[in-house]
Motif scaffolding. Structure first.
Motif, PDB file in Angstrom:
ATOM      1  N   LEU A   1     -11.977 -12.460   8.286  1.00 34.76           N
ATOM      2  CA  LEU A   1     -10.931 -12.310   7.276  1.00 34.76           C
ATOM      3  C   LEU A   1     -11.480 -11.836   5.940  1.00 34.76           C
ATOM      4  CD1 LEU A   1      -8.703 -15.404   8.049  1.00 34.76           C
ATOM      5  CD2 LEU A   1      -8.360 -13.031   8.759  1.00 34.76           C
ATOM      6  N   ASN A   2     -12.776 -11.972   5.748  1.00 32.43           N
ATOM      7  CA  ASN A   2     -13.414 -11.486   4.527  1.00 32.43           C
ATOM      8  C   ASN A   2     -14.138 -10.166   4.741  1.00 32.43           C
ATOM      9  OD1 ASN A   2     -13.032 -13.552   2.353  1.00 32.43           O
ATOM     10  ND2 ASN A   2     -13.765 -14.854   4.001  1.00 32.43           N
ATOM     11  N   ASN A   3     -14.042  -9.644   5.938  1.00 27.40           N
ATOM     12  CA  ASN A   3     -14.679  -8.392   6.296  1.00 27.40           C
ATOM     13  C   ASN A   3     -13.996  -7.231   5.570  1.00 27.40           C
ATOM     14  OD1 ASN A   3     -14.955  -5.888   7.865  1.00 27.40           O
ATOM     15  ND2 ASN A   3     -16.110  -7.159   9.282  1.00 27.40           N
ATOM     16  N   LYS A   4     -14.792  -6.287   5.097  1.00 28.41           N
ATOM     17  CA  LYS A   4     -14.265  -5.149   4.331  1.00 28.41           C
ATOM     18  C   LYS A   4     -13.197  -4.377   5.116  1.00 28.41           C
ATOM     19  CE  LYS A   4     -15.593  -0.990   1.893  1.00 28.41           C
ATOM     20  NZ  LYS A   4     -16.664  -0.089   1.497  1.00 28.41           N
ATOM     21  N   SER A   5     -13.407  -4.157   6.404  1.00 30.04           N
ATOM     22  CA  SER A   5     -12.434  -3.384   7.178  1.00 30.04           C
ATOM     23  C   SER A   5     -11.110  -4.131   7.320  1.00 30.04           C
ATOM     24  CB  SER A   5     -12.992  -3.010   8.554  1.00 30.04           C
ATOM     25  OG  SER A   5     -13.256  -4.164   9.313  1.00 30.04           O
ATOM     26  N   PHE A   6     -11.143  -5.459   7.474  1.00 31.77           N
ATOM     27  CA  PHE A   6      -9.899  -6.209   7.553  1.00 31.77           C
ATOM     28  C   PHE A   6      -9.175  -6.180   6.210  1.00 31.77           C
ATOM     29  CE2 PHE A   6      -7.368 -10.063   7.027  1.00 31.77           C
ATOM     30  CZ  PHE A   6      -6.477  -9.879   8.061  1.00 31.77           C
ATOM     31  N   LEU A   7      -9.904  -6.344   5.129  1.00 33.65           N
ATOM     32  CA  LEU A   7      -9.276  -6.317   3.804  1.00 33.65           C
ATOM     33  C   LEU A   7      -8.669  -4.948   3.517  1.00 33.65           C
ATOM     34  CD1 LEU A   7     -11.882  -8.405   1.797  1.00 33.65           C
ATOM     35  CD2 LEU A   7      -9.614  -9.123   2.588  1.00 33.65           C
ATOM     36  N   GLU A   8      -9.340  -3.885   3.919  1.00 35.53           N
ATOM     37  CA  GLU A   8      -8.784  -2.545   3.738  1.00 35.53           C
ATOM     38  C   GLU A   8      -7.512  -2.385   4.554  1.00 35.53           C
ATOM     39  OE1 GLU A   8     -12.077  -0.018   4.727  1.00 35.53           O
ATOM     40  OE2 GLU A   8     -12.907  -0.136   2.697  1.00 35.53           O
ATOM     41  N   ASN A   9      -7.464  -2.996   5.737  1.00 37.56           N
ATOM     42  CA  ASN A   9      -6.275  -2.977   6.555  1.00 37.56           C
ATOM     43  C   ASN A   9      -5.127  -3.675   5.846  1.00 37.56           C
ATOM     44  OD1 ASN A   9      -4.665  -2.514   8.821  1.00 37.56           O
ATOM     45  ND2 ASN A   9      -5.559  -4.160  10.007  1.00 37.56           N
ATOM     46  N   LEU A  10      -5.405  -4.795   5.193  1.00 34.66           N
ATOM     47  CA  LEU A  10      -4.369  -5.496   4.420  1.00 34.66           C
ATOM     48  C   LEU A  10      -3.865  -4.664   3.259  1.00 34.66           C
ATOM     49  CD1 LEU A  10      -5.579  -9.206   4.059  1.00 34.66           C
ATOM     50  CD2 LEU A  10      -3.596  -8.363   5.303  1.00 34.66           C
ATOM     51  N   TYR A  11      -4.763  -3.952   2.599  1.00 36.83           N
ATOM     52  CA  TYR A  11      -4.373  -3.128   1.460  1.00 36.83           C
ATOM     53  C   TYR A  11      -3.376  -2.037   1.872  1.00 36.83           C
ATOM     54  CZ  TYR A  11      -8.218  -5.238  -1.165  1.00 36.83           C
ATOM     55  OH  TYR A  11      -9.066  -6.125  -1.788  1.00 36.83           O
ATOM     56  N   LYS A  12      -3.397  -1.658   3.137  1.00 38.49           N
ATOM     57  CA  LYS A  12      -2.506  -0.591   3.601  1.00 38.49           C
ATOM     58  C   LYS A  12      -1.036  -0.988   3.548  1.00 38.49           C
ATOM     59  CE  LYS A  12      -5.873   1.399   6.759  1.00 38.49           C
ATOM     60  NZ  LYS A  12      -6.217   1.625   8.176  1.00 38.49           N
ATOM     61  N   ILE A  13      -0.763  -2.279   3.592  1.00 42.92           N
ATOM     62  CA  ILE A  13       0.653  -2.688   3.526  1.00 42.92           C
ATOM     63  C   ILE A  13       1.094  -2.863   2.093  1.00 42.92           C
ATOM     64  CG2 ILE A  13       1.052  -3.666   5.786  1.00 42.92           C
ATOM     65  CD1 ILE A  13       0.347  -6.388   4.738  1.00 42.92           C
TER      66      ILE A  13
END
Length: 95
Positions: A83-95
């Motif tokens: 959940l703190n991984n850069k790729s997951f956070l970037e995925n969240l930013y997409k919404i």
């Protein structure tokens, strides 16, 4: 092992639900964790040792405590890392 359910690899398809949710923008991700990973979690046997964390005692923070994650199971550490991984956070930013 994948931790997050594959259907949530791209959260952009959920952005409309997020932005139009009432009474404020939010999103419910059912079956968020991969079923195989989730079935291996032993959440009933989680033991939290408050001596291994940090307590707060100011008037504002009274009775608050934060874990240093040193006593968490390996699977719980994997979730936190994911959940703190850069790729997951970037995925969240997409919404």
């Amino acid at each position: 092992m994948d931790i997050i359910n594959k259907k949530y690899e791209d959260l952009t398809k959920y952005s409309n639900y997020f932005l139009n949710a009432e009474p404020y923008p939010h999103l419910i991700l059912n079956d968020f964790l991969d079923n195989n990973f989730f079935s291996n979690l032993d959440v009933e046997n989680i033991k939290i040792d408050q001596n291994k964390g940090r307590s707060f005692n100011s008037d504002i923070e009274k009775n608050k405590w934060a874990s240093k994650n040193t006593t968490l199971s390996e699977n719980l550490k994997l979730i936190i890392d994911e959940l703190n991984n850069k790729s997951f956070l970037e995925n969240l930013y997409k919404i």
